[in-house]
Design an enzyme around this catalytic site. Structure first.
Site, PDB file in Angstrom:
ATOM      1  N   LYS A 276       0.825  -1.187   0.000  1.00  0.00           N
ATOM      2  CA  LYS A 276       0.000   0.000   0.000  1.00  0.00           C
ATOM      3  C   LYS A 276       0.874   1.257   0.000  1.00  0.00           C
ATOM      4  O   LYS A 276       0.427   2.348  -0.321  1.00  0.00           O
ATOM      5  CB  LYS A 276      -0.860   0.005   1.263  1.00  0.00           C
ATOM      6  CG  LYS A 276      -1.799  -1.174   1.359  1.00  0.00           C
ATOM      7  CD  LYS A 276      -2.521  -1.153   2.712  1.00  0.00           C
ATOM      8  CE  LYS A 276      -3.307  -2.401   2.917  1.00  0.00           C
ATOM      9  NZ  LYS A 276      -3.877  -2.461   4.290  1.00  0.00           N
ATOM     10  N   GLY A 277       2.145   1.087   0.369  1.00  0.00           N
ATOM     11  CA  GLY A 277       3.005   2.238   0.654  1.00  0.00           C
ATOM     12  C   GLY A 277       3.210   3.218  -0.482  1.00  0.00           C
ATOM     13  O   GLY A 277       3.406   4.401  -0.254  1.00  0.00           O
TER      14      GLY A 277
ATOM     15  N   GLU B 296       7.925   1.983  -6.028  1.00  0.00           N
ATOM     16  CA  GLU B 296       7.944   1.623  -4.603  1.00  0.00           C
ATOM     17  C   GLU B 296       8.012   2.883  -3.737  1.00  0.00           C
ATOM     18  O   GLU B 296       8.447   3.938  -4.195  1.00  0.00           O
ATOM     19  CB  GLU B 296       9.202   0.774  -4.325  1.00  0.00           C
ATOM     20  CG  GLU B 296       8.942  -0.706  -4.125  1.00  0.00           C
ATOM     21  CD  GLU B 296       8.326  -1.036  -2.765  1.00  0.00           C
ATOM     22  OE1 GLU B 296       7.511  -0.243  -2.234  1.00  0.00           O
ATOM     23  OE2 GLU B 296       8.656  -2.105  -2.242  1.00  0.00           O
ATOM     24  N   ASP B 297       7.629   2.732  -2.481  1.00  0.00           N
ATOM     25  CA  ASP B 297       7.724   3.850  -1.543  1.00  0.00           C
ATOM     26  C   ASP B 297       9.151   4.025  -1.032  1.00  0.00           C
ATOM     27  O   ASP B 297       9.685   5.127  -0.979  1.00  0.00           O
ATOM     28  CB  ASP B 297       6.757   3.663  -0.361  1.00  0.00           C
ATOM     29  CG  ASP B 297       6.869   2.291   0.297  1.00  0.00           C
ATOM     30  OD1 ASP B 297       7.650   1.433  -0.188  1.00  0.00           O
ATOM     31  OD2 ASP B 297       6.181   2.058   1.303  1.00  0.00           O
TER      32      ASP B 297
ATOM     33  N   ASP C 176      14.730  -0.389   1.498  1.00  0.00           N
ATOM     34  CA  ASP C 176      15.419  -0.507   2.779  1.00  0.00           C
ATOM     35  C   ASP C 176      16.464  -1.613   2.614  1.00  0.00           C
ATOM     36  O   ASP C 176      17.567  -1.355   2.117  1.00  0.00           O
ATOM     37  CB  ASP C 176      14.337  -0.811   3.828  1.00  0.00           C
ATOM     38  CG  ASP C 176      14.864  -0.927   5.240  1.00  0.00           C
ATOM     39  OD1 ASP C 176      16.050  -0.663   5.459  1.00  0.00           O
ATOM     40  OD2 ASP C 176      14.088  -1.297   6.133  1.00  0.00           O
TER      41      ASP C 176
ATOM     42  N   LYS D 161      16.950   4.103   1.490  1.00  0.00           N
ATOM     43  CA  LYS D 161      17.737   4.011   2.733  1.00  0.00           C
ATOM     44  C   LYS D 161      18.974   3.201   2.387  1.00  0.00           C
ATOM     45  O   LYS D 161      19.018   1.995   2.589  1.00  0.00           O
ATOM     46  CB  LYS D 161      16.942   3.186   3.768  1.00  0.00           C
ATOM     47  CG  LYS D 161      16.108   3.949   4.732  1.00  0.00           C
ATOM     48  CD  LYS D 161      15.622   2.982   5.823  1.00  0.00           C
ATOM     49  CE  LYS D 161      14.355   3.476   6.446  1.00  0.00           C
ATOM     50  NZ  LYS D 161      13.788   2.505   7.403  1.00  0.00           N
TER      51      LYS D 161
ATOM     52  N   PHE E 245      13.145   5.269  10.921  1.00  0.00           N
ATOM     53  CA  PHE E 245      11.820   4.815  10.557  1.00  0.00           C
ATOM     54  C   PHE E 245      10.962   6.029  10.212  1.00  0.00           C
ATOM     55  O   PHE E 245      10.782   6.914  11.044  1.00  0.00           O
ATOM     56  CB  PHE E 245      11.189   4.027  11.710  1.00  0.00           C
ATOM     57  CG  PHE E 245       9.893   3.391  11.315  1.00  0.00           C
ATOM     58  CD1 PHE E 245       9.866   2.187  10.629  1.00  0.00           C
ATOM     59  CD2 PHE E 245       8.689   4.008  11.630  1.00  0.00           C
ATOM     60  CE1 PHE E 245       8.669   1.620  10.239  1.00  0.00           C
ATOM     61  CE2 PHE E 245       7.483   3.441  11.248  1.00  0.00           C
ATOM     62  CZ  PHE E 245       7.467   2.243  10.551  1.00  0.00           C
ATOM     63  N   VAL E 246      10.468   6.045   8.985  1.00  0.00           N
ATOM     64  CA  VAL E 246       9.692   7.200   8.532  1.00  0.00           C
ATOM     65  C   VAL E 246       8.238   6.811   8.271  1.00  0.00           C
ATOM     66  O   VAL E 246       7.937   5.659   7.980  1.00  0.00           O
ATOM     67  CB  VAL E 246      10.318   7.835   7.258  1.00  0.00           C
ATOM     68  CG1 VAL E 246      11.623   8.517   7.587  1.00  0.00           C
ATOM     69  CG2 VAL E 246      10.497   6.798   6.149  1.00  0.00           C
TER      70      VAL E 246
ATOM     71  N   ASP F 221       3.388   3.819   6.530  1.00  0.00           N
ATOM     72  CA  ASP F 221       2.552   3.704   7.728  1.00  0.00           C
ATOM     73  C   ASP F 221       3.307   3.274   8.971  1.00  0.00           C
ATOM     74  O   ASP F 221       4.451   2.793   8.904  1.00  0.00           O
ATOM     75  CB  ASP F 221       1.446   2.673   7.492  1.00  0.00           C
ATOM     76  CG  ASP F 221       1.980   1.239   7.562  1.00  0.00           C
ATOM     77  OD1 ASP F 221       3.026   0.971   6.928  1.00  0.00           O
ATOM     78  OD2 ASP F 221       1.386   0.414   8.261  1.00  0.00           O
TER      79      ASP F 221
ATOM     80  N   ARG G 292      -0.516   7.051   6.799  1.00  0.00           N
ATOM     81  CA  ARG G 292      -0.316   7.052   5.340  1.00  0.00           C
ATOM     82  C   ARG G 292      -0.837   8.333   4.705  1.00  0.00           C
ATOM     83  O   ARG G 292      -0.403   8.733   3.637  1.00  0.00           O
ATOM     84  CB  ARG G 292      -1.067   5.867   4.703  1.00  0.00           C
ATOM     85  CG  ARG G 292      -0.522   4.508   5.075  1.00  0.00           C
ATOM     86  CD  ARG G 292      -1.118   3.455   4.163  1.00  0.00           C
ATOM     87  NE  ARG G 292      -1.019   2.116   4.697  1.00  0.00           N
ATOM     88  CZ  ARG G 292       0.037   1.331   4.579  1.00  0.00           C
ATOM     89  NH1 ARG G 292       1.109   1.757   3.956  1.00  0.00           N
ATOM     90  NH2 ARG G 292       0.030   0.118   5.091  1.00  0.00           N
TER      91      ARG G 292
END
Ligand code: 5GP
Length: 181
Positions: A46-47, A102-103, A106, A135, A156-157, A163, A169
Site C-alpha cells: 500500500k506504501g 515503490e515507496d 530498505d 535508505k 523509521f519514517v 505507515d 499514510r
C-alpha cells in the site's frame, strides 16, 4: 499491542513542497526517457499509493496502471526480512516497458523479489525500478533503484503512503519519530 505515535511527536523530514517538486522533476525525466512509448506502471501497495498517483499525473505517454500487494514489514518498526506476495495479478507484460514504483528501498529484499518475479514470468521490453526514498545504508542486496527521489538515513519514517501499524499514510509529508538515543 503497539504503542501509538502521536502526530505531534513526529518531526518533518521531507515537506509536502519538497516531495511535490522532486516528483515533478522525476516526471520530466521519465517523460524524456520513455518519450511517447507505452508504459506499464506497477504501484506496489500500500506504501507507494500516494507517490504513484502523484507521479503518474506528470506522465504524458500512454500509461497503463497496475497494482500489486506485497508485505515485508511485520507490524511496527521492524522488517520480518521475508517478502510475502499478497496479491500479484498482472496483465501479460511481455514486450512492454514496465516501471515498478515503490515507496522506499530498505534492505532491498522487496525490490529483489519483484525484479526476480518479473524476470521469471515476463520478457519485458524494459524493466525499471523507481523508489521515492532510498535508505542506502541498510541494504542487504545489490539492488539499486534506477530512479529515486530522496536518500535518507536509517530511520523509521511515516507519511505520504508509509505507515506505522496502518496509520499516518495520509500525511502529505514524510515524518520521523525523534528518539533520545
Ligand atoms: P525492504 O524489502 O527494502 O527491506 O523494505 C521495503 C518495504 O519495507 C517498504 O515497501 C516499506 O513498506 C517497508 N519499510 C522500510 N522502511 C520503512 C520505514 O522507514 N517506514 C515504513 N513505514 N515502512 C518501511
Amino acid at each position: 499491542m503497539l504503542e501509538m505515535i502521536k502526530e505531534s511527536d513526529l518531526k518533518v523530514l521531507i515537506t509536502e513542497e519538497e516531495l511535490q517538486n522532486k516528483i515533478k522533476e522525476l516526471g520530466k525525466v521519465l517523460n524524456e526517457f520513455y518519450k511517447d512509448e507505452e508504459l506499464y506502471v506497477i504501484c506496489v501497495l500500500k506504501g507507494s499509493v500516494m507517490f504513484t498517483t502523484d507521479l503518474v499525473k506528470h506522465l504524458k505517454m500512454p500509461l497503463n496502471m497496475n497494482f500489486i500487494r506485497l508485505s515485508s514489514y511485520g507490524s511496527g518498526f521492524t522488517s520480518t526480512g521475508k517478502v510475502n506476495a499478497v496479491d500479484i495479478s498482472l496483465p501479460n507484460l511481455n514486450g512492454k516497458n514496465v516501471l515498478i514504483v515503490e515507496d522506499i528501498i530498505d534492505t532491498g529484499l522487496t525490490a529483489k523479489f519483484l525484479i526476480d518475479f518479473m524476470h521469471l514470468n515476463f520478457k519485458t521490453k524494459s524493466l525499471k525500478f523507481c523508489s521515492l526514498l532510498d535508505k542506502k545504508s541498510t541494504r542487504k542486496t545489490d539492488i539499486e533503484p534506477d530512479y529515486y527521489c530522496f536518500q535518507i538515513e536509517n530511520q523509521f519514517v511515516v507519511g505520504y503512503g508509509l505507515d506505522y501499524d496502518g496509520f499516518y499514510r495520509n500525511l502529505p509529508y514524510i515524518g520521523y519519530l525523534e528518539t533520545n538515543e
